[in-house]
Scaffold this motif. Structure first.
Motif, mmCIF file in Angstrom:
data_model
loop_
_atom_site.group_PDB
_atom_site.id
_atom_site.type_symbol
_atom_site.label_atom_id
_atom_site.label_comp_id
_atom_site.label_asym_id
_atom_site.label_seq_id
_atom_site.Cartn_x
_atom_site.Cartn_y
_atom_site.Cartn_z
ATOM 1 N N UNK A 143 0.786 -1.198 -0.164
ATOM 2 C CA UNK A 143 -0.027 0.145 0.088
ATOM 3 C C UNK A 143 0.837 1.229 -0.023
ATOM 4 N N UNK A 144 1.977 1.356 0.834
ATOM 5 C CA UNK A 144 2.879 2.319 0.603
ATOM 6 C C UNK A 144 3.431 2.382 -0.643
ATOM 7 N N UNK A 145 3.913 1.507 -1.178
ATOM 8 C CA UNK A 145 4.324 1.682 -2.678
ATOM 9 C C UNK A 145 3.375 2.318 -3.741
ATOM 10 N N UNK A 146 1.986 1.860 -3.417
ATOM 11 C CA UNK A 146 1.078 2.528 -4.296
ATOM 12 C C UNK A 146 0.817 3.961 -4.102
ATOM 13 N N UNK A 147 1.189 4.419 -3.055
ATOM 14 C CA UNK A 147 1.141 5.863 -2.725
ATOM 15 C C UNK A 147 -0.470 6.616 -2.853
ATOM 16 N N UNK A 148 -1.161 5.831 -1.926
ATOM 17 C CA UNK A 148 -2.696 6.444 -2.234
ATOM 18 C C UNK A 148 -3.418 5.352 -1.817
ATOM 19 N N UNK A 149 -4.807 5.581 -2.153
ATOM 20 C CA UNK A 149 -5.906 4.655 -1.927
ATOM 21 C C UNK A 149 -5.625 3.525 -3.027
ATOM 22 N N UNK A 150 -5.853 2.277 -2.333
ATOM 23 C CA UNK A 150 -5.726 1.178 -3.069
ATOM 24 C C UNK A 150 -6.858 -0.059 -2.916
ATOM 25 N N UNK A 151 -7.462 -0.509 -3.770
ATOM 26 C CA UNK A 151 -8.589 -1.360 -3.935
ATOM 27 C C UNK A 151 -8.312 -2.587 -3.423
ATOM 28 N N UNK A 152 -9.013 -3.168 -2.872
ATOM 29 C CA UNK A 152 -8.951 -4.585 -2.242
ATOM 30 C C UNK A 152 -8.662 -5.728 -3.301
ATOM 31 N N UNK A 153 -9.099 -5.368 -4.496
ATOM 32 C CA UNK A 153 -9.229 -6.429 -5.575
ATOM 33 C C UNK A 153 -7.653 -6.486 -6.090
ATOM 34 N N UNK A 154 -6.925 -5.340 -6.176
ATOM 35 C CA UNK A 154 -5.796 -4.991 -6.532
ATOM 36 C C UNK A 154 -4.635 -5.891 -5.614
ATOM 37 N N UNK A 155 -4.930 -5.366 -4.389
ATOM 38 C CA UNK A 155 -4.258 -6.105 -3.217
ATOM 39 C C UNK A 155 -4.230 -7.445 -3.293
ATOM 40 N N UNK A 156 -5.476 -8.279 -3.369
ATOM 41 C CA UNK A 156 -5.531 -9.587 -3.677
ATOM 42 C C UNK A 156 -4.932 -10.192 -4.990
ATOM 43 N N UNK A 157 -5.081 -9.306 -5.978
ATOM 44 C CA UNK A 157 -4.415 -9.944 -7.339
ATOM 45 C C UNK A 157 -2.988 -9.944 -7.137
ATOM 46 N N UNK A 158 -2.272 -8.774 -6.646
ATOM 47 C CA UNK A 158 -0.831 -8.352 -6.644
ATOM 48 C C UNK A 158 -0.321 -9.212 -5.669
ATOM 49 N N UNK A 159 -0.788 -9.564 -4.539
ATOM 50 C CA UNK A 159 -0.191 -10.501 -3.356
ATOM 51 C C UNK A 159 -0.720 -11.951 -3.496
ATOM 52 N N UNK A 160 -1.420 -12.326 -4.473
ATOM 53 C CA UNK A 160 -1.991 -13.680 -4.675
ATOM 54 C C UNK A 160 -2.466 -14.142 -3.645
ATOM 55 N N UNK A 161 -3.491 -13.232 -2.851
ATOM 56 C CA UNK A 161 -4.208 -13.845 -1.706
ATOM 57 C C UNK A 161 -5.748 -13.959 -1.838
ATOM 58 N N UNK A 162 -6.381 -14.801 -1.585
ATOM 59 C CA UNK A 162 -7.834 -14.954 -1.747
ATOM 60 C C UNK A 162 -8.517 -13.588 -1.289
ATOM 61 N N UNK A 163 -9.684 -13.041 -2.025
ATOM 62 C CA UNK A 163 -10.306 -11.760 -1.623
ATOM 63 C C UNK A 163 -10.767 -11.910 -0.246
ATOM 64 N N UNK A 164 -11.289 -12.919 0.041
ATOM 65 C CA UNK A 164 -11.824 -12.984 1.641
ATOM 66 C C UNK A 164 -10.760 -12.872 2.760
#
Length: 149
Positions: A25-46
């Motif tokens: 999230x720090x690297x993204x420098x702002x508001x980050x969508x949950x779906x982007x975090x799930x996708x990039x970190x390869x984690x299940x959305x739940x």
């Protein structure tokens, strides 16, 4: 840990996985969508939603309705420390014969278990380097025993 004493953190408060969320999230420098975090970190959305809720409850994140999450002041300070810790430890390993890639990979295996106090002492002994093998090293919060170079 609350906002008033975030400078008092030890660096050992979060699991390695939760630390990855803050650094992302720090690297993204702002508001980050949950779906982007799930996708990039390869984690299940739940799992992502659960982890973000825990980080928000602990004071590291703000939920921005319909947009995602961003870092609180405490979350930003903690994430900056996480990046600094990685860069200091990676630089240390390159001084002992590791390539840049080897140093980053090796440090990633154990960095979550190295305290802020230990990082500050290593940084101090290295003369507060400004650049590590992974990028610029911040020293805003790196004053140990009143010494700063």
């Amino acid at each position: 840990m609350n906002e008033q004493n975030y400078s008092e953190f030890t660096g050992l408060e979060l699991s390695p996985r939760k630390a990855d969320y803050l650094k992302f999230i720090l690297d993204k420098r702002g508001t980050v969508k949950t779906t982007e975090i799930s996708s990039c970190l390869q984690v299940d959305p739940s799992t992502t939603s659960k982890t973000l809720t825990e980080l928000a409850t602990a004071g590291y994140l703000n939920h921005v309705l319909y947009r995602g999450v961003d870092l609180t002041e405490m979350g930003k300070a903690y994430a900056e420390f996480l990046v600094r810790r990685h860069r200091i430890l990676s630089l240390l390993f390159t001084h002992y014969g590791f390539s840049t890639e080897e140093a980053c990979a090796e440090v990633s295996r154990f960095e979550a278990f190295v305290s802020k106090d230990a990082v500050n002492k290593i940084c101090n002994s290295m003369g507060h380097p400004m650049v590590g093998v992974c990028g610029e090293i911040s020293h805003e919060k790196c004053i140990h025993e009143g010494h700063y170079h």
